[in-house]
Design a protein around this motif. Sequence first.
Motif, PDB file in Angstrom:
ATOM      1  N   LYS B 177     -20.049 -10.638  19.441  1.00 28.40           N
ATOM      2  CA  LYS B 177     -19.902 -12.083  19.238  1.00 28.40           C
ATOM      3  C   LYS B 177     -20.925 -12.845  20.066  1.00 28.40           C
ATOM      4  CE  LYS B 177     -16.282 -15.570  19.540  1.00 28.40           C
ATOM      5  NZ  LYS B 177     -14.896 -15.827  19.979  1.00 28.40           N
ATOM      6  N   LYS B 178     -21.039 -12.439  21.344  1.00 29.52           N
ATOM      7  CA  LYS B 178     -21.945 -13.179  22.222  1.00 29.52           C
ATOM      8  C   LYS B 178     -23.401 -12.919  21.861  1.00 29.52           C
ATOM      9  CE  LYS B 178     -22.442 -14.743  26.856  1.00 29.52           C
ATOM     10  NZ  LYS B 178     -21.942 -14.783  28.207  1.00 29.52           N
ATOM     11  N   LEU B 179     -23.721 -11.651  21.525  1.00 28.68           N
ATOM     12  CA  LEU B 179     -25.103 -11.322  21.170  1.00 28.68           C
ATOM     13  C   LEU B 179     -25.511 -12.029  19.895  1.00 28.68           C
ATOM     14  CD1 LEU B 179     -27.579  -9.628  21.959  1.00 28.68           C
ATOM     15  CD2 LEU B 179     -26.688  -7.802  20.520  1.00 28.68           C
ATOM     16  N   ALA B 180     -24.581 -12.100  18.959  1.00 27.23           N
ATOM     17  CA  ALA B 180     -24.877 -12.786  17.698  1.00 27.23           C
ATOM     18  C   ALA B 180     -25.205 -14.258  17.954  1.00 27.23           C
ATOM     19  CB  ALA B 180     -23.697 -12.657  16.734  1.00 27.23           C
ATOM     20  N   GLU B 181     -24.470 -14.894  18.858  1.00 22.86           N
ATOM     21  CA  GLU B 181     -24.748 -16.301  19.177  1.00 22.86           C
ATOM     22  C   GLU B 181     -26.144 -16.460  19.737  1.00 22.86           C
ATOM     23  OE1 GLU B 181     -20.156 -17.437  20.513  1.00 22.86           O
ATOM     24  OE2 GLU B 181     -21.829 -17.699  21.924  1.00 22.86           O
ATOM     25  N   ILE B 182     -26.554 -15.509  20.595  1.00 21.34           N
ATOM     26  CA  ILE B 182     -27.873 -15.623  21.215  1.00 21.34           C
ATOM     27  C   ILE B 182     -28.969 -15.368  20.195  1.00 21.34           C
ATOM     28  CG2 ILE B 182     -29.382 -14.676  22.996  1.00 21.34           C
ATOM     29  CD1 ILE B 182     -26.829 -13.906  24.573  1.00 21.34           C
ATOM     30  N   LEU B 183     -28.777 -14.341  19.341  1.00 17.45           N
ATOM     31  CA  LEU B 183     -29.821 -13.968  18.395  1.00 17.45           C
ATOM     32  C   LEU B 183     -29.981 -15.013  17.289  1.00 17.45           C
ATOM     33  CD1 LEU B 183     -29.295 -10.095  18.032  1.00 17.45           C
ATOM     34  CD2 LEU B 183     -30.853 -11.340  19.536  1.00 17.45           C
ATOM     35  N   ARG B 184     -28.907 -15.727  16.981  1.00 17.59           N
ATOM     36  CA  ARG B 184     -29.008 -16.775  15.943  1.00 17.59           C
ATOM     37  C   ARG B 184     -30.000 -17.853  16.363  1.00 17.59           C
ATOM     38  NH1 ARG B 184     -22.987 -17.721  15.699  1.00 17.59           N
ATOM     39  NH2 ARG B 184     -22.342 -15.705  14.892  1.00 17.59           N
ATOM     40  N   LYS B 185     -30.104 -18.071  17.671  1.00 16.49           N
ATOM     41  CA  LYS B 185     -30.975 -19.146  18.144  1.00 16.49           C
ATOM     42  C   LYS B 185     -32.430 -18.702  18.237  1.00 16.49           C
ATOM     43  CE  LYS B 185     -27.219 -20.835  21.011  1.00 16.49           C
ATOM     44  NZ  LYS B 185     -26.690 -20.937  22.377  1.00 16.49           N
ATOM     45  N   ASP B 186     -32.671 -17.396  18.076  1.00 22.05           N
ATOM     46  CA  ASP B 186     -34.032 -16.878  18.240  1.00 22.05           C
ATOM     47  C   ASP B 186     -34.611 -16.599  16.862  1.00 22.05           C
ATOM     48  OD1 ASP B 186     -36.375 -15.557  18.950  1.00 22.05           O
ATOM     49  OD2 ASP B 186     -35.416 -14.501  20.610  1.00 22.05           O
ATOM     50  N   PRO B 187     -35.667 -17.304  16.466  1.00 20.51           N
ATOM     51  CA  PRO B 187     -36.218 -17.112  15.113  1.00 20.51           C
ATOM     52  C   PRO B 187     -36.857 -15.742  14.924  1.00 20.51           C
ATOM     53  CG  PRO B 187     -37.585 -18.620  16.393  1.00 20.51           C
ATOM     54  CD  PRO B 187     -36.385 -18.330  17.222  1.00 20.51           C
ATOM     55  N   LEU B 188     -37.232 -15.089  16.041  1.00 21.28           N
ATOM     56  CA  LEU B 188     -37.886 -13.795  15.915  1.00 21.28           C
ATOM     57  C   LEU B 188     -36.938 -12.736  15.368  1.00 21.28           C
ATOM     58  CD1 LEU B 188     -40.754 -12.915  16.493  1.00 21.28           C
ATOM     59  CD2 LEU B 188     -40.013 -12.036  18.689  1.00 21.28           C
TER      60      LEU B 188
END
Lengths: 253, 195
Positions: B177-188
């Motif tokens: 859940k937490k990793l998904a939140e972080i990765l959503r904000k990263d366009p890479l």
Amino acid sequence: MTPADLARLEVAKRAYRATQPTEREVQTGVRRARLSLQKRKSRSKWWMKGLVFVVLALGSLAYAKPHALSDLIEHGAGWRSARERKGAVALASHREPEKVAEAPQAAAPSPVRTEKAPEAPEPPKSVAAPRKPKKAVAAHQSAVAPPIASSGPSSDAPASAEPAPAEDPVSEWGRVGQALARGDEASALGALGNLARSDDPRTRDKADLGRAQLMMAHGNRDQACALARSLTQRRSGSRIERQAQVLLKDCAR
Amino acid sequence: MDQSFVNTALELAEPGQALEQTLARGSSDELLSLLYRQMRSLAGPRQDLDDLVQAAAERALKALERFEGRSSLSTFTYGIVYRTLIDHQRWYRRFQRRFSLDAREEPEDLAFPRSSETDLRELERARRLYAALDLLPAEKRAALILHDLEGLDVADVAAISGTGELTVRSRLRDAHKKLAEILRKDPLFDPEVPR
């Protein structure tokens, strides 16, 4: 997780796998680890552990009791110096019998010593005064108080064992001893007179006794007897009183 | 590397095999190699990686006598590596409370292989992934790495972390859940972005 999140996770997995360490990097890391482990083993020697223990013990002692270490060092230094002093005293005591042989020759010019010679072994110490000023302090104390000496060699111990009350009396007693060694009774009387005005009653009594003895030796019986009489009335101590009474016997003659 | 190194490590020993046979087949270098790879996967490319590997190796060499062969050697060593890393992170948190240091430098470029532009993009993604993983709590981070990135099953992860499978699943859920939140904000990490 949504399909988009799963897709992002797959992208992350791909990046993760692409950046795994190469065989070369792994072998480099293994070599470094092996060297570190070998170095660590060779350092663990028993003396290192002992050294660490000693350092920790001293550090804990210094932290818990800051004065303990300094006291320990002073005690150790004091023990050493006490040992050295004992050696010096033993050496001096061995030299004294030699000076006894010199005493009769040196004692002749001084009427005080002539007076004292049959009573006590103190004159040798008076001769020794110029050579050993510190010994002269104790020597004079026994020279001007012959009854102390007449009770035996052990009497020297109390005379010399008495602590110097202060710096001024010690130097005055030294002047008395030196004056007696020179044969200068006037200076000796003067110094004894200064001591007779001391704040310490015991010093005053001893100085008065010395003055009485010197005056008696000079033939000044009246003043000597008056001083001796006053000493017997002062309750100045059994030894000084005894010596004063010895003087009074001469007064009665 | 085509295969995950965990498979290579599993070839060293099989469950139920005696320690002597395990050690006879693998030298100390192989053990150190295994420990290095495992620590590198859990801790990531960091400056104190050598220190962590050394600490884990010391523990492993002492603990090998207690290895009874009930699990594979890699699981056994993974557990040592996991505990070493967790202890170090706890110590470092206490250390940071008392002393303030400059921000840790980013991993050096040489820590990642780089050969082409594609690799540069993957290198950057890996850097950002490790930065995102550093934001997770230590236990959840380890569970996610072991299960999702290293491909271990939940039972192995539970054995390595010394917890139950339910705890591992709970940690994985939170970590996802937490990793998904972080990765959503990263366009890479956008799946639409070409590799």
